[in-house]
Design an enzyme around this catalytic site. Sequence first.
Site, PDB file in Angstrom:
ATOM      1  N   GLU A  67       0.830  -1.203   0.000  1.00  0.00           N
ATOM      2  CA  GLU A  67       0.000   0.000   0.000  1.00  0.00           C
ATOM      3  C   GLU A  67       0.865   1.254   0.000  1.00  0.00           C
ATOM      4  O   GLU A  67       1.768   1.378   0.824  1.00  0.00           O
ATOM      5  CB  GLU A  67      -0.907  -0.006   1.245  1.00  0.00           C
ATOM      6  CG  GLU A  67      -1.899  -1.162   1.233  1.00  0.00           C
ATOM      7  CD  GLU A  67      -2.450  -1.511   2.622  1.00  0.00           C
ATOM      8  OE1 GLU A  67      -2.290  -0.712   3.559  1.00  0.00           O
ATOM      9  OE2 GLU A  67      -3.033  -2.606   2.752  1.00  0.00           O
ATOM     10  N   ALA A 109      -5.922  -4.092   1.350  1.00  0.00           N
ATOM     11  CA  ALA A 109      -6.472  -5.445   1.378  1.00  0.00           C
ATOM     12  C   ALA A 109      -5.322  -6.406   1.657  1.00  0.00           C
ATOM     13  O   ALA A 109      -4.704  -6.950   0.749  1.00  0.00           O
ATOM     14  CB  ALA A 109      -7.143  -5.756   0.041  1.00  0.00           C
ATOM     15  N   GLU A 110      -5.034  -6.598   2.942  1.00  0.00           N
ATOM     16  CA  GLU A 110      -3.836  -7.355   3.311  1.00  0.00           C
ATOM     17  C   GLU A 110      -3.905  -8.827   2.900  1.00  0.00           C
ATOM     18  O   GLU A 110      -2.889  -9.418   2.537  1.00  0.00           O
ATOM     19  CB  GLU A 110      -3.568  -7.222   4.815  1.00  0.00           C
ATOM     20  CG  GLU A 110      -2.943  -5.884   5.226  1.00  0.00           C
ATOM     21  CD  GLU A 110      -3.905  -4.711   5.202  1.00  0.00           C
ATOM     22  OE1 GLU A 110      -5.128  -4.951   5.132  1.00  0.00           O
ATOM     23  OE2 GLU A 110      -3.447  -3.553   5.254  1.00  0.00           O
ATOM     24  N   GLN A 165       2.053  -1.835   5.673  1.00  0.00           N
ATOM     25  CA  GLN A 165       2.282  -0.445   6.078  1.00  0.00           C
ATOM     26  C   GLN A 165       2.699  -0.392   7.555  1.00  0.00           C
ATOM     27  O   GLN A 165       3.585   0.348   7.923  1.00  0.00           O
ATOM     28  CB  GLN A 165       1.004   0.344   5.843  1.00  0.00           C
ATOM     29  CG  GLN A 165       1.247   1.813   5.751  1.00  0.00           C
ATOM     30  CD  GLN A 165       0.208   2.486   4.883  1.00  0.00           C
ATOM     31  OE1 GLN A 165      -0.940   2.645   5.302  1.00  0.00           O
ATOM     32  NE2 GLN A 165       0.575   2.881   3.684  1.00  0.00           N
ATOM     33  N   PHE A 166       2.042  -1.209   8.357  1.00  0.00           N
ATOM     34  CA  PHE A 166       2.453  -1.445   9.737  1.00  0.00           C
ATOM     35  C   PHE A 166       2.261  -2.929   9.991  1.00  0.00           C
ATOM     36  O   PHE A 166       1.262  -3.498   9.575  1.00  0.00           O
ATOM     37  CB  PHE A 166       1.594  -0.641  10.724  1.00  0.00           C
ATOM     38  CG  PHE A 166       1.939   0.823  10.749  1.00  0.00           C
ATOM     39  CD1 PHE A 166       2.877   1.320  11.637  1.00  0.00           C
ATOM     40  CD2 PHE A 166       1.328   1.700   9.869  1.00  0.00           C
ATOM     41  CE1 PHE A 166       3.201   2.670  11.644  1.00  0.00           C
ATOM     42  CE2 PHE A 166       1.656   3.051   9.866  1.00  0.00           C
ATOM     43  CZ  PHE A 166       2.596   3.539  10.757  1.00  0.00           C
ATOM     44  N   ASP A 204       1.338  -4.186  12.530  1.00  0.00           N
ATOM     45  CA  ASP A 204       0.135  -4.352  13.356  1.00  0.00           C
ATOM     46  C   ASP A 204      -1.042  -4.874  12.514  1.00  0.00           C
ATOM     47  O   ASP A 204      -1.959  -5.475  13.057  1.00  0.00           O
ATOM     48  CB  ASP A 204      -0.268  -3.012  13.961  1.00  0.00           C
ATOM     49  CG  ASP A 204       0.851  -2.384  14.761  1.00  0.00           C
ATOM     50  OD1 ASP A 204       0.708  -2.253  15.982  1.00  0.00           O
ATOM     51  OD2 ASP A 204       1.898  -2.027  14.164  1.00  0.00           O
ATOM     52  N   PHE A 205      -1.028  -4.624  11.231  1.00  0.00           N
ATOM     53  CA  PHE A 205      -2.160  -5.025  10.385  1.00  0.00           C
ATOM     54  C   PHE A 205      -2.010  -6.446   9.846  1.00  0.00           C
ATOM     55  O   PHE A 205      -2.812  -6.905   9.038  1.00  0.00           O
ATOM     56  CB  PHE A 205      -2.330  -4.041   9.218  1.00  0.00           C
ATOM     57  CG  PHE A 205      -2.393  -2.602   9.655  1.00  0.00           C
ATOM     58  CD1 PHE A 205      -2.994  -2.252  10.853  1.00  0.00           C
ATOM     59  CD2 PHE A 205      -1.820  -1.595   8.878  1.00  0.00           C
ATOM     60  CE1 PHE A 205      -3.031  -0.926  11.277  1.00  0.00           C
ATOM     61  CE2 PHE A 205      -1.857  -0.274   9.294  1.00  0.00           C
ATOM     62  CZ  PHE A 205      -2.465   0.068  10.494  1.00  0.00           C
ATOM     63  N   HIS A 265       0.012   0.805  16.334  1.00  0.00           N
ATOM     64  CA  HIS A 265       1.150   1.159  15.491  1.00  0.00           C
ATOM     65  C   HIS A 265       2.461   0.890  16.214  1.00  0.00           C
ATOM     66  O   HIS A 265       3.474   1.497  15.917  1.00  0.00           O
ATOM     67  CB  HIS A 265       1.087   2.627  15.073  1.00  0.00           C
ATOM     68  CG  HIS A 265      -0.018   2.937  14.112  1.00  0.00           C
ATOM     69  ND1 HIS A 265      -1.318   3.052  14.522  1.00  0.00           N
ATOM     70  CD2 HIS A 265      -0.030   3.131  12.778  1.00  0.00           C
ATOM     71  CE1 HIS A 265      -2.084   3.312  13.477  1.00  0.00           C
ATOM     72  NE2 HIS A 265      -1.329   3.360  12.403  1.00  0.00           N
TER      73      HIS A 265
END
Lengths: 324, 428
Positions: free
Chosen positions: A29, A59-60, A82-83, A85-86, A127
């Site tokens: 992303e 959309a991971e 992107q992180f 955490d996701f 994050h």
Amino acid sequence: MPTLTYLEAIRQGIWEEMERDPTVFCIGEDIGIYGGAFKVTDGFIDRFGPERVIDTPIAESAIVGAAFGASLTGMRPVAEFQFMDFIGCAFNQITNMVAKAHYRWGAPAPLVIRGPSGGNVHGGPFHSQNPEMYFVHTPGLKVVCPATAYDAKGLIKASIRDNNPVIFFEHKYLYRRIKEDVPDDDYIVPLGKARVARSGRDLSIITYAAMVHVALEAAEMLSKEGIELEVVDLRTVSPLDREAIAETVRRTNKVIILHEHVRTGGIAGEISAIINEEAFDSLDGPIVRLTALDSPVPFSPPQEEFFLPKPNDVVREARKLAAY
Amino acid sequence: MPKKPKARSHSNHRASRASRPTTPASSSQRTYTILDYRLERPRIELRQVRDGDTVRYEVSGDLSAPVPPIRESKYLGKQQCIEIYRWMLLNRKMEAALENLYKQGKVVGGVYFGLGQEGCSCASAYALEPDEWLGPLIRNQGSLLVRGFSPRDIMMQYMARAGSPTKGRDASSHFGDIQKRNVVAPISTLGDLIPVLAGVALGARLQGKNIAVMTYIGDGGQSTGVTYEGLNFAAVQNLGLVLFVENNLWGYSTPADMQFLIEDLAERAIAYGIPGVIVDGTDPCQVYDAAHEACERARRGEGPTLIEAKMMRMKGHAIHDAAEYVPKPLFEYWKKRDPIARFENFLVNVKKWLTPAEHEKLLAGVDAQLEADREFAVASPMPTPESAAGGTYCEEGCHEVKPKYGVPTVKSRKAPATLRAESAVHLK
Ligand SMILES: Cc1ncc(C[n+]2csc(CCOP(=O)(O)OP(=O)(O)O)c2C)c(N)n1
Ligand SMILES: [Mg+2]
């Protein structure tokens, strides 16, 4: 030798692999024209084009699924989160689709999932996480967590070349805070090999990623008191370097395990078990765990500082253990 | 004067939205087109009703409607129709053999059936070229046969034998082949194959080839989030995914209209900006035509297609499930629409492409193949206990990873001299 930050070293590593191997491509992303939330892929789209630097929808599962699909055709995707955490959004793809592929049906999945993890940047509960243990607990994955710029470059290159799925946790606190001379030639740091970041005779501290720097800071302070810490940087959390873990215990006979993720079910438990199996007779004291608290990562700076292990915590525990 | 930068469309940039609306000048209503190949549009409704102390499903509607003929294919000739028919027979009879093996206690776990759906599995997979890819679901055992696996492979999977494609490590249709047959092994979790097949198309495109890739999702499985993620990704990236939504009216014990509210799942295509097609999943000619057109579109690099195949799961979810929750009249309605009986009638009586003697011979050939495969599979050994270990990782020398369609061509461009501002980053 140019001096590079940890982030620049990762960037250079991916860049070199894309130059070297036309099957390597990036997907994630905001990684294209924007260059990624942390600018790891800054300039990549200009050099490699939008075909090889692909901006995706948010959309991971699709990112990991598509990376896996492409890897089945012999590509080597580097998927940015992107992180980290996701990463839970792609949990099923990673743990069921990708991790089990080789065992079940002999399909190698040479893909890398990489992105920023870790706290101490006041990012709050979503994050700042260190979600690596979910994946350490999943056979079929490799989990890499570099602590230095040199290693970051060598490990990302080794991860891209590896025929297995590698989850590469970059520590966002280190991105721009640490710098060192990094050779601008082609080298790799092999996965699964720990390193001794500092030698010492009195006790060992086994750790990785940002906590290596906490341990090194504590080692400086302790050295003034005559306590010599040996700091072992694991580099790869899965597979663990069992030999390096056993060896440092055999040298110092006392050990602290330090990690940034939460205590329960943390890697310290696993490392303690390995020491028990490989070097029990060498122990001259209890194995000590120093970890984050068993809670989400809090946002406010004083709270986050309380939550994370600090050099003073290491100093305190090391003094106690040295006196044991 | 500075040269105006040339706007270029990249291969991964959407060509155009396929399902564009038409808005008549006189109206503010938009209209979208869904291609519908069916020769009948059944209106059958299912309701939960209270019946004394229990709640059950009740069916209503035109259950006595006449059975439609097979629709003549625009593309399939005699030989191809007979081949598809043979695959369908092999599919059905293999599943009957599996049921027997189960009753003999030779199957480990359950058996899943594609009864009533053989035309959809076989005719869809038949539209793919050998170098294209397929990701089957549990009921698409026919698709696996068409891709080149044998009944004995599937039998050995169900019996957990050492010689099964996964060497005993996984069951049922959970196997694949990246070398020859280009099949992605499914996982149980529904929906996850969709982005994976999209990624296969992406990999091929990076290697210079637009291919068609096909996978399936059920009326139940399409409710998952990853279905949206995967199809939307394929749409945005313009990847040649052919997604069959197999609407067989049930997801385990839950009827389709408790999964979604719209009339036809093909309508979902509109919201992805891709073409949506409806076929009668019990008519292999319709299935093939829609699949073929979607594959051709994929090969032209025009992106994905969603095809809804309407049919009925003619058994329970798996062998343990007697499907007592399904109203009997619904089974009776769809029994009359049996894909194999209707295709047989089409080939033998309507087209006269098979004489009764040729048909008998074909049946006997299928039976002989299955008997040989059954014997082979039953006689094959179980894996050794120790073979559970190893192979979790791809070790040195176990696989060579190389691009399947050719080394991607790389344009040489100059690297940018300087990087942009290092300051404006998310969290420091
Ligand atoms: C994500 C997920 N949730 C639940 C299940 C359990 N499950 C397996 S098949 C099935 C029903 C699927 O229905 P449908 O998608 O309509 O396919 P069909 O069985 O009708 O072919 C369920 C609930 C699963 N496999 N995956
Ligand atoms: Mg269903």
